[in-house]
Design a protein around this motif. Structure first.
Motif, PDB file in Angstrom:
ATOM      1  N   LEU A  28       4.254  -9.803  -6.918  1.00 27.82           N
ATOM      2  CA  LEU A  28       5.379  -8.995  -7.398  1.00 27.82           C
ATOM      3  C   LEU A  28       6.596  -9.866  -7.697  1.00 27.82           C
ATOM      4  O   LEU A  28       7.264  -9.677  -8.715  1.00 27.82           O
ATOM      5  N   HIS A  29       6.881 -10.835  -6.836  1.00 27.09           N
ATOM      6  CA  HIS A  29       8.024 -11.728  -7.068  1.00 27.09           C
ATOM      7  C   HIS A  29       7.822 -12.560  -8.336  1.00 27.09           C
ATOM      8  O   HIS A  29       8.767 -12.755  -9.111  1.00 27.09           O
ATOM      9  N   ALA A  30       6.597 -13.054  -8.549  1.00 17.81           N
ATOM     10  CA  ALA A  30       6.321 -13.855  -9.739  1.00 17.81           C
ATOM     11  C   ALA A  30       6.472 -13.022 -11.006  1.00 17.81           C
ATOM     12  O   ALA A  30       7.042 -13.486 -12.001  1.00 17.81           O
ATOM     13  N   LEU A  31       5.987 -11.796 -10.992  1.00 19.46           N
ATOM     14  CA  LEU A  31       6.127 -10.920 -12.160  1.00 19.46           C
ATOM     15  C   LEU A  31       7.591 -10.594 -12.433  1.00 19.46           C
ATOM     16  O   LEU A  31       8.038 -10.617 -13.578  1.00 19.46           O
ATOM     17  N   GLU A  32       8.323 -10.299 -11.371  1.00 19.86           N
ATOM     18  CA  GLU A  32       9.743  -9.976 -11.530  1.00 19.86           C
ATOM     19  C   GLU A  32      10.502 -11.181 -12.100  1.00 19.86           C
ATOM     20  O   GLU A  32      11.319 -11.033 -13.006  1.00 19.86           O
ATOM     21  N   GLY A  37       7.154  -3.883 -14.893  1.00 13.34           N
ATOM     22  CA  GLY A  37       6.415  -3.139 -13.885  1.00 13.34           C
ATOM     23  C   GLY A  37       4.963  -3.560 -13.832  1.00 13.34           C
ATOM     24  O   GLY A  37       4.460  -4.232 -14.721  1.00 13.34           O
ATOM     25  N   VAL A  38       4.307  -3.153 -12.769  1.00 11.55           N
ATOM     26  CA  VAL A  38       2.907  -3.507 -12.548  1.00 11.55           C
ATOM     27  C   VAL A  38       2.155  -2.259 -12.104  1.00 11.55           C
ATOM     28  O   VAL A  38       2.733  -1.366 -11.490  1.00 11.55           O
ATOM     29  N   LYS A  67       3.851   0.960   1.008  1.00  8.70           N
ATOM     30  CA  LYS A  67       4.880   0.201   1.735  1.00  8.70           C
ATOM     31  C   LYS A  67       5.577  -0.816   0.829  1.00  8.70           C
ATOM     32  O   LYS A  67       6.734  -1.153   1.039  1.00  8.70           O
ATOM     33  N   CYS A  68       4.856  -1.292  -0.180  1.00 13.31           N
ATOM     34  CA  CYS A  68       5.407  -2.287  -1.106  1.00 13.31           C
ATOM     35  C   CYS A  68       6.032  -1.654  -2.348  1.00 13.31           C
ATOM     36  O   CYS A  68       6.396  -2.355  -3.287  1.00 13.31           O
ATOM     37  N   GLY A  69       6.177  -0.324  -2.350  1.00 18.95           N
ATOM     38  CA  GLY A  69       6.908   0.338  -3.420  1.00 18.95           C
ATOM     39  C   GLY A  69       6.083   0.956  -4.533  1.00 18.95           C
ATOM     40  O   GLY A  69       6.648   1.430  -5.513  1.00 18.95           O
ATOM     41  N   PHE A  70       4.764   0.951  -4.421  1.00 17.29           N
ATOM     42  CA  PHE A  70       3.931   1.571  -5.446  1.00 17.29           C
ATOM     43  C   PHE A  70       3.931   3.088  -5.271  1.00 17.29           C
ATOM     44  O   PHE A  70       3.970   3.587  -4.149  1.00 17.29           O
ATOM     45  N   GLU A  71       3.891   3.789  -6.393  1.00 18.28           N
ATOM     46  CA  GLU A  71       3.823   5.252  -6.389  1.00 18.28           C
ATOM     47  C   GLU A  71       2.650   5.705  -7.245  1.00 18.28           C
ATOM     48  O   GLU A  71       2.355   5.101  -8.287  1.00 18.28           O
ATOM     49  N   GLU A  72       2.017   6.776  -6.826  1.00 22.39           N
ATOM     50  CA  GLU A  72       0.901   7.338  -7.587  1.00 22.39           C
ATOM     51  C   GLU A  72       1.424   7.942  -8.888  1.00 22.39           C
ATOM     52  O   GLU A  72       2.363   8.721  -8.878  1.00 22.39           O
ATOM     53  N   VAL A  73       0.808   7.554  -9.999  1.00 23.95           N
ATOM     54  CA  VAL A  73       1.251   8.052 -11.303  1.00 23.95           C
ATOM     55  C   VAL A  73       0.164   8.822 -12.049  1.00 23.95           C
ATOM     56  O   VAL A  73       0.465   9.535 -13.009  1.00 23.95           O
TER      57      VAL A  73
END
Length: 124
Positions: free
Chosen positions: A65-69, A75-76, A93-99
């Motif tokens: 996530l840090h590398a992508l940011e 977004g990923v 816990k790492c901020g992902f949400e079901e879409v």
């Protein structure tokens, strides 16, 4: 792909055909996705059973996530099944949400029934 085949033919994989059944079924039963413009990167994270629960998955995920940011990716996204509860806990816990979610027969040979395939996304 250019290095996978030579490595497979050279004995570099212990079970080179293990993913074959999944790879043959996946195009017939596509997974749900987040909108590509919001989450153009796709994450695949897989740990050996012995490494699970050690915190390694979280460290790998956070590094990704840090590398992508840092690269300016907006977004990923990733996909898993509703049954993969340990992974879902980590992802949330790492901020992902079901879409998105879709009941699919993709996993029937391994689960014995259709399961719900989920797409999760994280805005960076």
């Amino acid at each position: 792909m250019r290095w996978v085949l030579p490595r497979m033919l050279g004995g570099g994989y212990t079970r080179p055909l293990a993913a074959g059944p999944y790879l043959l079924r996946a195009p017939r039963f596509p997974s749900p996705h987040a909108p590509w413009d919001l989450s153009p990167a796709h994450l695949h994270l897989n740990l050996l059973p012995a490494a699970r629960g050690s915190g390694l998955g979280r460290r790998l995920l956070e590094a990704h996530l840090h590398a992508l940011e840092a690269a300016g990716v907006p977004g990923v996204q990733l996909s898993t099944t509703r049954e993969n509860t340990a992974a879902l806990i980590l992802y949330r816990k790492c901020g992902f949400e079901e879409v998105a979610a879709r009941l699919t027969p993709l996993w029937t040979p391994w689960m014995g029934r259709p399961v719900e395939h989920l797409a999760l996304a994280h805005r960076l």
